[in-house]
Scaffold this motif. Sequence first.
Motif, mmCIF file in Angstrom:
data_model
loop_
_atom_site.group_PDB
_atom_site.id
_atom_site.type_symbol
_atom_site.label_atom_id
_atom_site.label_comp_id
_atom_site.label_asym_id
_atom_site.label_seq_id
_atom_site.Cartn_x
_atom_site.Cartn_y
_atom_site.Cartn_z
ATOM 1 N N THR A 256 -18.427 -39.319 -13.690
ATOM 2 C CA THR A 256 -17.133 -39.343 -14.380
ATOM 3 C C THR A 256 -16.816 -38.020 -15.073
ATOM 4 O O THR A 256 -15.874 -37.953 -15.864
ATOM 5 C CB THR A 256 -17.099 -40.462 -15.439
ATOM 6 O OG1 THR A 256 -18.115 -40.213 -16.425
ATOM 7 C CG2 THR A 256 -17.332 -41.824 -14.798
ATOM 8 N N ASP A 257 -17.563 -36.984 -14.778
ATOM 9 C CA ASP A 257 -17.411 -35.734 -15.518
ATOM 10 C C ASP A 257 -16.060 -35.065 -15.290
ATOM 11 O O ASP A 257 -15.635 -34.226 -16.093
ATOM 12 C CB ASP A 257 -18.536 -34.758 -15.177
ATOM 13 C CG ASP A 257 -18.694 -34.547 -13.687
ATOM 14 O OD1 ASP A 257 -18.929 -35.532 -12.981
ATOM 15 O OD2 ASP A 257 -18.574 -33.387 -13.246
ATOM 16 N N ARG A 258 -15.328 -35.437 -14.271
ATOM 17 C CA ARG A 258 -14.056 -34.776 -13.963
ATOM 18 C C ARG A 258 -12.850 -35.468 -14.591
ATOM 19 O O ARG A 258 -11.760 -34.903 -14.609
ATOM 20 C CB ARG A 258 -13.837 -34.699 -12.444
ATOM 21 C CG ARG A 258 -13.785 -36.057 -11.760
ATOM 22 C CD ARG A 258 -13.428 -35.944 -10.284
ATOM 23 N NE ARG A 258 -12.052 -35.518 -10.088
ATOM 24 C CZ ARG A 258 -11.005 -36.345 -10.119
ATOM 25 N NH1 ARG A 258 -11.183 -37.636 -10.377
ATOM 26 N NH2 ARG A 258 -9.790 -35.883 -9.913
ATOM 27 N N VAL A 259 -13.006 -36.693 -15.130
ATOM 28 C CA VAL A 259 -11.828 -37.440 -15.576
ATOM 29 C C VAL A 259 -11.286 -36.928 -16.913
ATOM 30 O O VAL A 259 -10.133 -37.177 -17.248
ATOM 31 C CB VAL A 259 -12.125 -38.952 -15.690
ATOM 32 C CG1 VAL A 259 -12.591 -39.506 -14.360
ATOM 33 C CG2 VAL A 259 -13.131 -39.248 -16.787
ATOM 34 N N THR A 261 -11.669 -33.254 -19.133
ATOM 35 C CA THR A 261 -12.296 -31.938 -19.237
ATOM 36 C C THR A 261 -11.566 -31.072 -20.259
ATOM 37 O O THR A 261 -10.383 -31.271 -20.533
ATOM 38 C CB THR A 261 -12.300 -31.204 -17.883
ATOM 39 O OG1 THR A 261 -10.940 -30.944 -17.489
ATOM 40 C CG2 THR A 261 -12.992 -32.033 -16.809
ATOM 41 N N GLN A 263 -11.542 -26.726 -21.644
ATOM 42 C CA GLN A 263 -12.090 -25.375 -21.558
ATOM 43 C C GLN A 263 -11.140 -24.406 -22.252
ATOM 44 O O GLN A 263 -9.921 -24.593 -22.266
ATOM 45 C CB GLN A 263 -12.315 -24.935 -20.105
ATOM 46 C CG GLN A 263 -11.075 -24.877 -19.243
ATOM 47 C CD GLN A 263 -10.775 -26.175 -18.534
ATOM 48 O OE1 GLN A 263 -11.640 -27.036 -18.425
ATOM 49 N NE2 GLN A 263 -9.554 -26.310 -18.058
ATOM 50 N N HIS A 272 -7.972 -31.311 -18.321
ATOM 51 C CA HIS A 272 -7.373 -32.334 -17.472
ATOM 52 C C HIS A 272 -7.676 -33.714 -18.047
ATOM 53 O O HIS A 272 -8.788 -33.976 -18.510
ATOM 54 C CB HIS A 272 -7.914 -32.245 -16.047
ATOM 55 C CG HIS A 272 -7.572 -30.959 -15.353
ATOM 56 N ND1 HIS A 272 -6.320 -30.712 -14.823
ATOM 57 C CD2 HIS A 272 -8.299 -29.846 -15.128
ATOM 58 C CE1 HIS A 272 -6.301 -29.496 -14.294
ATOM 59 N NE2 HIS A 272 -7.488 -28.950 -14.470
#
Length: 403
Positions: A256-259, A261, A263, A272
């Motif tokens: 689930t690291d992309r749901v 983010t 930076q 995102h």
Amino acid sequence: MATLLSTVREIRRSQRAEGAAAVLAIGTANPANCVSQEEYPDYYFRVTKSQHLTDLKQKFKAMCQMTPTDKRYFHHTEELLDAHPDFLCRGKPSLDARLAITAVAAPELAASAAAKAIAEWGRPATDITHLVVSTNSGAHSPGADLRLASLLGLRVSVRRTMLYLNGCSAGAASLRLAKDLAENNRGARVLVVCIELTIVSFRGPEEADAHPHTLISQAFFGDGAGAVIVGADAVHTIEHPIFEMVSASQTMIPGTDRVLTMQLTEAGLDGHIFTKELVPIAAQHIDQCLTDAFQPLGVMSDGATLWNDLFFVVHPGIRGILDHIEGALQLETGKLVASRTMLREYGNMLGATVIFVLDEQRRRMEEDRGMRGEWGVMMGFGPGFTIETMVLHAVDSNTHNKN
């Protein structure tokens, strides 16, 4: 050698607190600039000089109307944004200017919240032994912790820790760290402060809605600071524990690291938020997180029955997350009222929000001495996707029940 080991064990034992860490005081603060959610679409498109994007404005207005938030607070004003036109455009470098603003404003807002907590605590600021500061609004060293220590008049020997870019789970993560510090350092008094200023991520809408996440963040997030004083073995003539911090854990959900983010970029903080994927994740795993937290404590019973006996201090994020959690745990209406109230009154203030919810839960329990919920749970959600879980015990509720 045996004598030496025995001595080390005795030293180690003497360094640890005897009791569990507890929340001893809470303080919150917001900037002066307040904008109602109803007025925000007109405000946002005006200050970003984007009123010609009429279709996008209508989409944004519908997005704001779908939120349960009534108003939000911001450090940035229309005058500040007029002075920094580069903040409005994703393609123009602006990080240095944004960080210069937060370097001054973040410690000042943090000091306002911390001063309220210290006043409630009833002991001098110089009795603070540890300082934990978290923010998603800075990238400095020395950071907001050093300036805050100076503003509050803390001792030069105060032990400082900075947490950056922990997202919405920062408040719960900071309190987890404070629990460990308080229980492993006899006499420690830990000041936790979470500060969030959205000027680091503020930017204008874009033609053809090229970056839909921009509108999502502009519709949901606000500014605020929360402060908590944590300590074990309270001085009962002075200190008044509110919640005992019984246990704490962190769970990372694989894949689930992309749901969600975050930076730092040349144009400020970016990231995102995939809301359709994000919303159900917490609900899908929350029952197991609660079971894992409570089972070792020997207070397990039938799932839904036990969960409705608890009080809840949950980072609200967005309304959909709370709705899904309520359904997954089969919670009675009103169990998440503290979270819903703070979401309505302030929006999502990232890491600071859970401290506002904690304060609201305390207030409600003080007003209703018969409120069920001697045992409770605090939960935070953040990038990773990460779930922070802390079991709480309401000290005042416990005293009332015994009487």
